[in-house]
Motif scaffolding. Structure first.
Motif, PDB file in Angstrom:
ATOM      1  N   ALA A  72     -37.546  -0.734  -7.173  1.00 39.33           N
ATOM      2  CA  ALA A  72     -36.929  -1.906  -6.560  1.00 39.33           C
ATOM      3  C   ALA A  72     -35.674  -2.302  -7.333  1.00 39.33           C
ATOM      4  O   ALA A  72     -35.565  -2.035  -8.530  1.00 39.33           O
ATOM      5  CB  ALA A  72     -37.914  -3.067  -6.534  1.00 39.33           C
ATOM      6  N   ALA A  73     -34.772  -2.949  -6.634  1.00 39.17           N
ATOM      7  CA  ALA A  73     -33.529  -3.432  -7.248  1.00 39.17           C
ATOM      8  C   ALA A  73     -33.345  -4.908  -6.935  1.00 39.17           C
ATOM      9  O   ALA A  73     -33.621  -5.356  -5.821  1.00 39.17           O
ATOM     10  CB  ALA A  73     -32.328  -2.637  -6.741  1.00 39.17           C
ATOM     11  N   GLN A  74     -32.898  -5.638  -7.939  1.00 34.77           N
ATOM     12  CA  GLN A  74     -32.554  -7.037  -7.742  1.00 34.77           C
ATOM     13  C   GLN A  74     -31.039  -7.129  -7.725  1.00 34.77           C
ATOM     14  O   GLN A  74     -30.384  -6.890  -8.749  1.00 34.77           O
ATOM     15  CB  GLN A  74     -33.105  -7.902  -8.873  1.00 34.77           C
ATOM     16  N   GLY A  75     -30.488  -7.406  -6.566  1.00 34.61           N
ATOM     17  CA  GLY A  75     -29.051  -7.508  -6.440  1.00 34.61           C
ATOM     18  C   GLY A  75     -28.524  -8.810  -7.025  1.00 34.61           C
ATOM     19  O   GLY A  75     -29.255  -9.810  -7.101  1.00 34.61           O
ATOM     20  N   VAL A  76     -27.273  -8.799  -7.423  1.00 35.00           N
ATOM     21  CA  VAL A  76     -26.644 -10.012  -7.936  1.00 35.00           C
ATOM     22  C   VAL A  76     -26.669 -11.088  -6.855  1.00 35.00           C
ATOM     23  O   VAL A  76     -26.341 -10.823  -5.698  1.00 35.00           O
ATOM     24  CB  VAL A  76     -25.196  -9.711  -8.368  1.00 35.00           C
ATOM     25  N   GLY A  77     -27.081 -12.273  -7.228  1.00 32.09           N
ATOM     26  CA  GLY A  77     -27.177 -13.362  -6.274  1.00 32.09           C
ATOM     27  C   GLY A  77     -28.564 -13.541  -5.702  1.00 32.09           C
ATOM     28  O   GLY A  77     -28.842 -14.545  -5.041  1.00 32.09           O
ATOM     29  N   SER A  78     -29.429 -12.574  -5.956  1.00 28.60           N
ATOM     30  CA  SER A  78     -30.806 -12.679  -5.471  1.00 28.60           C
ATOM     31  C   SER A  78     -31.717 -13.128  -6.610  1.00 28.60           C
ATOM     32  O   SER A  78     -31.541 -12.733  -7.753  1.00 28.60           O
ATOM     33  CB  SER A  78     -31.273 -11.325  -4.933  1.00 28.60           C
ATOM     34  N   GLU A  79     -32.719 -13.925  -6.267  1.00 29.44           N
ATOM     35  CA  GLU A  79     -33.661 -14.395  -7.281  1.00 29.44           C
ATOM     36  C   GLU A  79     -34.853 -13.462  -7.429  1.00 29.44           C
ATOM     37  O   GLU A  79     -35.715 -13.674  -8.278  1.00 29.44           O
ATOM     38  CB  GLU A  79     -34.137 -15.801  -6.935  1.00 29.44           C
ATOM     39  N   SER A  80     -34.922 -12.447  -6.596  1.00 27.15           N
ATOM     40  CA  SER A  80     -36.043 -11.520  -6.660  1.00 27.15           C
ATOM     41  C   SER A  80     -35.548 -10.125  -6.291  1.00 27.15           C
ATOM     42  O   SER A  80     -34.384  -9.940  -5.945  1.00 27.15           O
ATOM     43  CB  SER A  80     -37.152 -11.961  -5.713  1.00 27.15           C
ATOM     44  N   TYR A  81     -36.469  -9.180  -6.380  1.00 25.47           N
ATOM     45  CA  TYR A  81     -36.123  -7.817  -5.989  1.00 25.47           C
ATOM     46  C   TYR A  81     -35.940  -7.781  -4.467  1.00 25.47           C
ATOM     47  O   TYR A  81     -36.862  -8.111  -3.721  1.00 25.47           O
ATOM     48  CB  TYR A  81     -37.218  -6.858  -6.435  1.00 25.47           C
ATOM     49  N   ASN A  82     -34.780  -7.406  -4.019  1.00 22.94           N
ATOM     50  CA  ASN A  82     -34.490  -7.461  -2.591  1.00 22.94           C
ATOM     51  C   ASN A  82     -34.204  -6.103  -1.970  1.00 22.94           C
ATOM     52  O   ASN A  82     -33.900  -6.017  -0.774  1.00 22.94           O
ATOM     53  CB  ASN A  82     -33.352  -8.441  -2.298  1.00 22.94           C
ATOM     54  N   TYR A  83     -34.266  -5.052  -2.755  1.00 26.39           N
ATOM     55  CA  TYR A  83     -34.159  -3.695  -2.215  1.00 26.39           C
ATOM     56  C   TYR A  83     -35.347  -2.892  -2.729  1.00 26.39           C
ATOM     57  O   TYR A  83     -35.653  -2.929  -3.921  1.00 26.39           O
ATOM     58  CB  TYR A  83     -32.853  -3.028  -2.646  1.00 26.39           C
ATOM     59  N   TRP A  84     -35.992  -2.154  -1.818  1.00 25.25           N
ATOM     60  CA  TRP A  84     -37.203  -1.417  -2.172  1.00 25.25           C
ATOM     61  C   TRP A  84     -37.144   0.008  -1.662  1.00 25.25           C
ATOM     62  O   TRP A  84     -36.604   0.262  -0.584  1.00 25.25           O
ATOM     63  CB  TRP A  84     -38.428  -2.107  -1.567  1.00 25.25           C
ATOM     64  N   GLY A  85     -37.725   0.917  -2.433  1.00 21.79           N
ATOM     65  CA  GLY A  85     -37.882   2.283  -1.970  1.00 21.79           C
ATOM     66  C   GLY A  85     -39.116   2.422  -1.104  1.00 21.79           C
ATOM     67  O   GLY A  85     -39.868   1.462  -0.911  1.00 21.79           O
ATOM     68  N   GLN A  86     -39.348   3.629  -0.625  1.00 23.38           N
ATOM     69  CA  GLN A  86     -40.467   3.866   0.286  1.00 23.38           C
ATOM     70  C   GLN A  86     -41.768   4.148  -0.454  1.00 23.38           C
ATOM     71  O   GLN A  86     -42.843   4.132   0.148  1.00 23.38           O
ATOM     72  CB  GLN A  86     -40.136   5.047   1.214  1.00 23.38           C
ATOM     73  N   GLY A  87     -41.675   4.396  -1.740  1.00 24.49           N
ATOM     74  CA  GLY A  87     -42.868   4.632  -2.550  1.00 24.49           C
ATOM     75  C   GLY A  87     -43.185   6.105  -2.725  1.00 24.49           C
ATOM     76  O   GLY A  87     -42.856   6.930  -1.875  1.00 24.49           O
ATOM     77  N   THR A  88     -43.831   6.408  -3.829  1.00 25.00           N
ATOM     78  CA  THR A  88     -44.282   7.769  -4.091  1.00 25.00           C
ATOM     79  C   THR A  88     -45.693   7.707  -4.681  1.00 25.00           C
ATOM     80  O   THR A  88     -45.982   6.863  -5.520  1.00 25.00           O
ATOM     81  CB  THR A  88     -43.313   8.512  -5.035  1.00 25.00           C
ATOM     82  N   GLN A  89     -46.555   8.594  -4.209  1.00 29.47           N
ATOM     83  CA  GLN A  89     -47.962   8.570  -4.614  1.00 29.47           C
ATOM     84  C   GLN A  89     -48.151   9.246  -5.966  1.00 29.47           C
ATOM     85  O   GLN A  89     -47.663  10.355  -6.195  1.00 29.47           O
ATOM     86  CB  GLN A  89     -48.824   9.281  -3.569  1.00 29.47           C
ATOM     87  N   VAL A  90     -48.885   8.577  -6.833  1.00 29.88           N
ATOM     88  CA  VAL A  90     -49.311   9.155  -8.105  1.00 29.88           C
ATOM     89  C   VAL A  90     -50.834   9.129  -8.133  1.00 29.88           C
ATOM     90  O   VAL A  90     -51.438   8.073  -7.946  1.00 29.88           O
ATOM     91  CB  VAL A  90     -48.743   8.374  -9.302  1.00 29.88           C
ATOM     92  N   THR A  91     -51.426  10.281  -8.361  1.00 28.06           N
ATOM     93  CA  THR A  91     -52.876  10.389  -8.424  1.00 28.06           C
ATOM     94  C   THR A  91     -53.264  11.024  -9.745  1.00 28.06           C
ATOM     95  O   THR A  91     -52.769  12.102 -10.090  1.00 28.06           O
ATOM     96  CB  THR A  91     -53.417  11.236  -7.261  1.00 28.06           C
ATOM     97  N   VAL A  92     -54.135  10.352 -10.481  1.00 23.33           N
ATOM     98  CA  VAL A  92     -54.573  10.839 -11.778  1.00 23.33           C
ATOM     99  C   VAL A  92     -56.062  11.143 -11.700  1.00 23.33           C
ATOM    100  O   VAL A  92     -56.871  10.272 -11.401  1.00 23.33           O
ATOM    101  CB  VAL A  92     -54.295   9.812 -12.888  1.00 23.33           C
ATOM    102  N   SER A  93     -56.401  12.376 -11.991  1.00 24.19           N
ATOM    103  CA  SER A  93     -57.808  12.793 -11.932  1.00 24.19           C
ATOM    104  C   SER A  93     -58.419  12.734 -13.325  1.00 24.19           C
ATOM    105  O   SER A  93     -57.752  12.963 -14.331  1.00 24.19           O
ATOM    106  CB  SER A  93     -57.915  14.200 -11.369  1.00 24.19           C
ATOM    107  N   SER A  94     -59.713  12.455 -13.352  1.00 21.66           N
ATOM    108  CA  SER A  94     -60.417  12.339 -14.647  1.00 21.66           C
ATOM    109  C   SER A  94     -60.952  13.673 -15.110  1.00 21.66           C
ATOM    110  O   SER A  94     -60.954  14.638 -14.378  1.00 21.66           O
ATOM    111  CB  SER A  94     -61.552  11.335 -14.526  1.00 21.66           C
TER     112      SER A  94
END
Length: 119
Positions: free
Chosen positions: A97-119
Motif C-alpha cells: 500500500a502507498a500513502q499519497g501526499v495529502g492523504s491521512e491513510s494508505y490510499n493506493y493498494w495492490g491486488q495482494g500476493t499469497q504467502v503460505t508457510v508449511s510446518s
C-alpha cells in the motif's frame, strides 16, 4: 492512474525465507509512506511493516519484528519485504500500500500476493 503490483509470494517451509516486491506504475506520485499489510482467512487485516518515504525510517508490527525487513531500491521504484524465519502463522495474503501526499491513510493498494508457510 497509480497501480501497485506485488510479486514474490508462494510456498515456503517454516524457518525459510521469501522476498516480496511491490512495484509502482502509472503516473508519478509523491508518497508519504509505503506499507505492507496481510490478511489471513477469517482474520482482520494486520499491519506488517512500513517505510517513511522521506528518510527511510521503518516500522514493524510486533508479530514480525526481528524477522521481516522493509527496504526499497535505489531508483525508488520498488519496495521489498524480506521475510525470514517464516512461521505457519505468517500464512496470509500480503498487500502493498502507498500513502499519497495529502492523504491521512494508505490510499493506493495492490491486488495482494499469497504467502503460505508449511510446518
Amino acid at each position: 492512474q497509480i497501480r501497485l503490483v506485488e510479486s514474490g509470494g508462494g510456498l515456503a517451509q517454516a524457518g525459510g525465507s521469501l522476498r516480496l516486491s511491490c512495484a509502482a506504475s502509472g503516473r508519478p506520485f509523491s508518497r508519504v509512506a509505503m506499507g505492507w499489510f496481510r490478511q489471513a482467512p477469517g482474520k482482520e487485516r494486520e499491519f506488517v511493516g512500513s517505510m517513511r518515504w522521506s528518510g527511510g525510517t521503518t516500522y514493524y508490527g510486533d508479530a514480525v519484528k526481528g524477522r521481516f525487513t522493509v527496504s526499497r531500491n535505489v531508483a525508488l521504484t520498488t519496495v521489498y519485504l524480506q521475510m525470514n524465519n517464516l512461521k505457519p502463522e505468517d500464512t496470509a495474503v500480503y498487500y502493498c500500500a502507498a500513502q499519497g501526499v495529502g492523504s491521512e491513510s494508505y490510499n493506493y493498494w495492490g491486488q495482494g500476493t499469497q504467502v503460505t508457510v508449511s510446518s
